[in-house]
Design a protein around this motif. Structure first.
Motif, PDB file in Angstrom:
ATOM      1  N   GLU A 165       0.877  -1.264  -0.023  1.00  0.00           N
ATOM      2  CA  GLU A 165       0.047   0.008  -0.029  1.00  0.00           C
ATOM      3  C   GLU A 165       0.925   1.147  -0.055  1.00  0.00           C
ATOM      4  OE1 GLU A 165      -1.765  -1.040   4.022  1.00  0.00           O
ATOM      5  OE2 GLU A 165      -2.055   1.013   4.222  1.00  0.00           O
ATOM      6  N   PHE A 166       1.999   1.265   0.577  1.00  0.00           N
ATOM      7  CA  PHE A 166       2.890   2.411   0.617  1.00  0.00           C
ATOM      8  C   PHE A 166       3.369   2.742  -0.806  1.00  0.00           C
ATOM      9  CE2 PHE A 166       2.621   0.596   4.990  1.00  0.00           C
ATOM     10  CZ  PHE A 166       2.138   1.726   5.364  1.00  0.00           C
TER      11      PHE A 166
ATOM     12  N   GLY B   2       0.770  17.253   4.105  1.00  0.00           N
ATOM     13  CA  GLY B   2      -0.049  16.415   2.895  1.00  0.00           C
ATOM     14  C   GLY B   2       0.023  15.052   3.453  1.00  0.00           C
ATOM     15  N   ILE B   3       0.111  14.322   2.346  1.00  0.00           N
ATOM     16  CA  ILE B   3       0.088  12.790   2.411  1.00  0.00           C
ATOM     17  C   ILE B   3       1.542  12.648   3.049  1.00  0.00           C
ATOM     18  CG2 ILE B   3       0.852  10.808   1.153  1.00  0.00           C
ATOM     19  CD1 ILE B   3      -1.052  11.862  -1.205  1.00  0.00           C
ATOM     20  N   GLY B   4       1.506  11.413   4.125  1.00  0.00           N
ATOM     21  CA  GLY B   4       2.558  11.102   4.635  1.00  0.00           C
ATOM     22  C   GLY B   4       2.690  11.146   6.307  1.00  0.00           C
ATOM     23  N   ASP B   5       1.645  12.097   6.663  1.00  0.00           N
ATOM     24  CA  ASP B   5       1.798  11.981   8.069  1.00  0.00           C
ATOM     25  C   ASP B   5       0.440  11.470   8.790  1.00  0.00           C
ATOM     26  OD1 ASP B   5       2.009  12.931  10.900  1.00  0.00           O
ATOM     27  OD2 ASP B   5       3.617  14.431   9.880  1.00  0.00           O
ATOM     28  N   ASP B   6       0.192  11.624   9.945  1.00  0.00           N
ATOM     29  CA  ASP B   6      -1.247  10.952  10.349  1.00  0.00           C
ATOM     30  C   ASP B   6      -2.363  11.532   9.866  1.00  0.00           C
ATOM     31  OD1 ASP B   6       0.192   8.989  11.838  1.00  0.00           O
ATOM     32  OD2 ASP B   6       0.840  10.362  13.126  1.00  0.00           O
TER      33      ASP B   6
ATOM     34  N   ILE C 100       0.753   4.274  -2.848  1.00  0.00           N
ATOM     35  CA  ILE C 100       0.561   5.657  -2.397  1.00  0.00           C
ATOM     36  C   ILE C 100       1.343   6.550  -3.058  1.00  0.00           C
ATOM     37  CG2 ILE C 100       0.379   7.432  -0.690  1.00  0.00           C
ATOM     38  CD1 ILE C 100      -0.658   4.973   1.010  1.00  0.00           C
TER      39      ILE C 100
ATOM     40  N   PHE D 137      -0.032   8.281  -6.023  1.00  0.00           N
ATOM     41  CA  PHE D 137      -0.986   9.296  -5.311  1.00  0.00           C
ATOM     42  C   PHE D 137      -0.217  10.661  -4.747  1.00  0.00           C
ATOM     43  CE2 PHE D 137      -3.641   5.328  -5.692  1.00  0.00           C
ATOM     44  CZ  PHE D 137      -4.676   5.957  -6.630  1.00  0.00           C
TER      45      PHE D 137
ATOM     46  N   GLY E  13      -5.431  10.220   2.768  1.00  0.00           N
ATOM     47  CA  GLY E  13      -6.661   8.896   2.521  1.00  0.00           C
ATOM     48  C   GLY E  13      -6.352   7.764   3.129  1.00  0.00           C
ATOM     49  N   ASP E  14      -6.541   6.725   2.677  1.00  0.00           N
ATOM     50  CA  ASP E  14      -6.787   5.382   3.136  1.00  0.00           C
ATOM     51  C   ASP E  14      -6.546   4.404   2.050  1.00  0.00           C
ATOM     52  OD1 ASP E  14      -6.385   3.915   5.341  1.00  0.00           O
ATOM     53  OD2 ASP E  14      -8.378   3.590   5.721  1.00  0.00           O
ATOM     54  N   THR E  15      -6.064   3.361   2.039  1.00  0.00           N
ATOM     55  CA  THR E  15      -5.711   2.168   1.015  1.00  0.00           C
ATOM     56  C   THR E  15      -6.018   0.868   1.777  1.00  0.00           C
ATOM     57  OG1 THR E  15      -4.086   3.515  -0.013  1.00  0.00           O
ATOM     58  CG2 THR E  15      -4.145   1.387  -0.778  1.00  0.00           C
TER      59      THR E  15
ATOM     60  N   LEU F 291      -9.352   4.463  -0.736  1.00  0.00           N
ATOM     61  CA  LEU F 291      -9.369   3.579  -1.962  1.00  0.00           C
ATOM     62  C   LEU F 291      -9.501   1.992  -1.549  1.00  0.00           C
ATOM     63  CD1 LEU F 291      -8.707   3.909  -5.111  1.00  0.00           C
ATOM     64  CD2 LEU F 291      -6.186   3.747  -4.466  1.00  0.00           C
TER      65      LEU F 291
ATOM     66  N   LEU G  78      -8.717  10.603  -0.419  1.00  0.00           N
ATOM     67  CA  LEU G  78      -9.332   9.549  -0.968  1.00  0.00           C
ATOM     68  C   LEU G  78      -9.089   8.136  -0.264  1.00  0.00           C
ATOM     69  CD1 LEU G  78      -9.916   7.780  -3.540  1.00  0.00           C
ATOM     70  CD2 LEU G  78      -7.273   8.044  -4.038  1.00  0.00           C
TER      71      LEU G  78
ATOM     72  N   LEU H 193      -4.615  16.517  -3.502  1.00  0.00           N
ATOM     73  CA  LEU H 193      -4.955  15.451  -2.678  1.00  0.00           C
ATOM     74  C   LEU H 193      -4.002  15.231  -1.377  1.00  0.00           C
ATOM     75  CD1 LEU H 193      -6.183  12.633  -2.420  1.00  0.00           C
ATOM     76  CD2 LEU H 193      -4.479  11.728  -3.928  1.00  0.00           C
TER      77      LEU H 193
HETATM   78  P1  ADP Z   1      -2.533   5.926   9.075  1.00  0.00           P
HETATM   79  O1  ADP Z   1      -2.008   4.277   9.347  1.00  0.00           O
HETATM   80  O2  ADP Z   1      -1.735   6.926  10.169  1.00  0.00           O
HETATM   81  O3  ADP Z   1      -4.049   6.002   9.063  1.00  0.00           O
HETATM   82  P2  ADP Z   1      -1.714   5.007   6.500  1.00  0.00           P
HETATM   83  O4  ADP Z   1      -0.781   4.140   6.406  1.00  0.00           O
HETATM   84  O5  ADP Z   1      -3.238   4.602   6.371  1.00  0.00           O
HETATM   85  O6  ADP Z   1      -1.791   5.997   7.559  1.00  0.00           O
HETATM   86  O7  ADP Z   1      -1.401   6.095   5.555  1.00  0.00           O
HETATM   87  C1  ADP Z   1      -0.285   6.589   5.415  1.00  0.00           C
HETATM   88  C2  ADP Z   1      -0.302   7.987   4.640  1.00  0.00           C
HETATM   89  O8  ADP Z   1      -0.824   8.062   3.255  1.00  0.00           O
HETATM   90  C3  ADP Z   1      -1.111   9.078   5.328  1.00  0.00           C
HETATM   91  O9  ADP Z   1      -0.805  10.378   5.479  1.00  0.00           O
HETATM   92  C4  ADP Z   1      -2.537   8.860   4.601  1.00  0.00           C
HETATM   93  O10 ADP Z   1      -3.207  10.082   4.502  1.00  0.00           O
HETATM   94  C5  ADP Z   1      -1.944   8.811   3.089  1.00  0.00           C
HETATM   95  N1  ADP Z   1      -2.671   7.959   2.260  1.00  0.00           N
HETATM   96  C6  ADP Z   1      -2.989   6.575   2.431  1.00  0.00           C
HETATM   97  N2  ADP Z   1      -3.903   6.138   1.470  1.00  0.00           N
HETATM   98  C7  ADP Z   1      -3.998   7.219   0.726  1.00  0.00           C
HETATM   99  C8  ADP Z   1      -4.665   7.290  -0.822  1.00  0.00           C
HETATM  100  N3  ADP Z   1      -5.311   6.294  -1.501  1.00  0.00           N
HETATM  101  N4  ADP Z   1      -4.536   8.458  -1.229  1.00  0.00           N
HETATM  102  C9  ADP Z   1      -3.843   9.484  -0.738  1.00  0.00           C
HETATM  103  N5  ADP Z   1      -3.383   9.340   0.557  1.00  0.00           N
HETATM  104  C10 ADP Z   1      -3.390   8.215   1.055  1.00  0.00           C
END
Ligand code: ADP
Ligand code: MG
Length: 326
Positions: A5-6, A25-29, A9, A13, A120-122, A89, A87, A117
């Motif tokens: 999943e990483f 943005g993307i990458g923190d909590d 992303i 994304f 999100g979550d994957t 996904l 997002l 963007l």
């Molecule tokens: P956490 O476990 O802290 O919720 P995740 O491992 O789910 O973090 O996600 C890591 C990072 O990637 C977070 O910043 C999250 O917002 C981002 N992220 C995860 N899935 C997506 C996606 N489908 N699109 C954009 N950002 C995403």
């Protein structure tokens, strides 16, 4: 190398953003966003499920585009300026070719509107896309569903029924008209009109479940009002008009078909010139289709002046059987 999943992303994304209001943005909590001083935040979320909102085997570019477009349509209906989105996904498998096209569709529309963007979550599961979009309006200026008054004009942007006709053709396995199919796959959110309607429209909604169904919602928000629609005035594209003569059944899609993503709004009739000026400025057409009346219900008037009361048959996910409906 399998995509975890990483990697998904990072590869599909994480994009550099041109916005300077994304602190994190993307990458923190969580994302940290700079909301303009003296603005109200407007948020909406819509989910697309394969087999419910789009047919299986739909082009992934179209899915990416549409998942964002339907959310932007909600912001347009509020008169908001969109800024950021997240997002969620859910994928049955990590298919790099599918993801590349999905993200291309998503970012084509996002870049058109300078949206970032921001998270999100994957997860793994049946193909489902949820997008939450956030934007802003000047305080007190959001357009709401409530606010219709007797005598107001009723207006729509663009044309109605194209997406419903495309869906019918696809379901029947008929040759598809690209002009109609494009309206099903790549709806254009009417953001320019939505923002331009601040201070001009008295109420607004976007048409996602069919003209009549969404008109009924608009009316329900202002109890004591009804509407009269003029059938001849309903805007229909050239592509659909060519078909209607031979297949009058397609009229049902104009009134009740989903997926139009046009705006439906009411405005005092004396603002007609302002509406024309707005349409000229945005290049998005605005058509008067009827009037808010004092009698509850929706009346459809034909060219010969015949009137009939109509009830919506728009799409509802948990609708009771027809006979139980009020
Ligand atoms: P956490 O476990 O802290 O919720 P995740 O491992 O789910 O973090 O996600 C890591 C990072 O990637 C977070 O910043 C999250 O917002 C981002 N992220 C995860 N899935 C997506 C996606 N489908 N699109 C954009 N950002 C995403
Ligand atoms: Mg998470």
């Amino acid at each position: 190398m399998p995509l975890d999943e990483f990697a998904i992303i990072d590869r599909f994304f994480r994009r550099p953003s041109r916005r300077d209001d994304v602190r994190v943005g993307i990458g923190d909590d969580a994302a940290v966003l700079q909301v303009p001083a003296a603005a109200e935040l407007v948020v909406a979320l819509d989910t697309l499920v394969e087999g419910v909102h789009f047919p299986e085997q739909t082009d992934p570019f179209a899915i990416g585009w549409k998942a964002l477009a339907v959310n932007l349509s909600d912001l347009a209906a509020m008169g908001a300026e969109p800024a950021w989105f997240t997002l969620a996904l859910t994928l049955p498998e990590a298919d790099a070719a599918w993801l590349a096209e999905f993200s291309r569709g998503l970012f084509t529309l996002a870049e058109e509107w300078n949206l970032a963007l921001v998270g999100g979550d994957t997860t793994r599961g049946p193909l489902t896309l949820s997008i939450q979009v956030a934007g802003h309006v000047p305080p007190g200026e959001a357009l709401l569903r409530r606010g219709a008054r007797t005598g107001d004009g009723l207006y729509v942007t663009g044309t109605l029924g194209d997406a419903a006709a495309a869906l019918r053709d696809w379901q029947a396995g008929r040759a598809e008209d690209p002009a109609l199919r494009g309206r099903l796959d790549r709806p254009a959110p009417r953001l320019r009109t939505g923002m331009g309607l601040r201070g001009l429209a008295r109420c607004a909604i976007d048409i996602s479940d069919g003209l009549l169904a969404d008109l009924a919602r608009l009316l329900a928000a202002s109890p004591g009002n009804g509407a009269r629609l003029e059938r001849e005035a309903l805007p229909v594209s050239a592509a659909l008009r060519r078909r209607l003569a031979a297949e009058p059944a397609l009229w049902a899609g104009v009134l009740d078909g989903g997926d139009d993503y046009e705006l439906l709004f009411c405005a005092p009739p004396e603002r007609e010139a302002d509406l024309s000026a707005l349409a000229a400025r945005t290049g998005e057409t605005i058509t008067r289709i009827g009037t808010i009346t004092a009698e509850p219900g929706i009346v459809l008037e034909d060219a010969d002046g015949r009137r009939q009361t109509v009830t919506p048959h728009g799409y509802a996910h948990f609708a009771p059987p027809q006979e139980e409906r009020p």
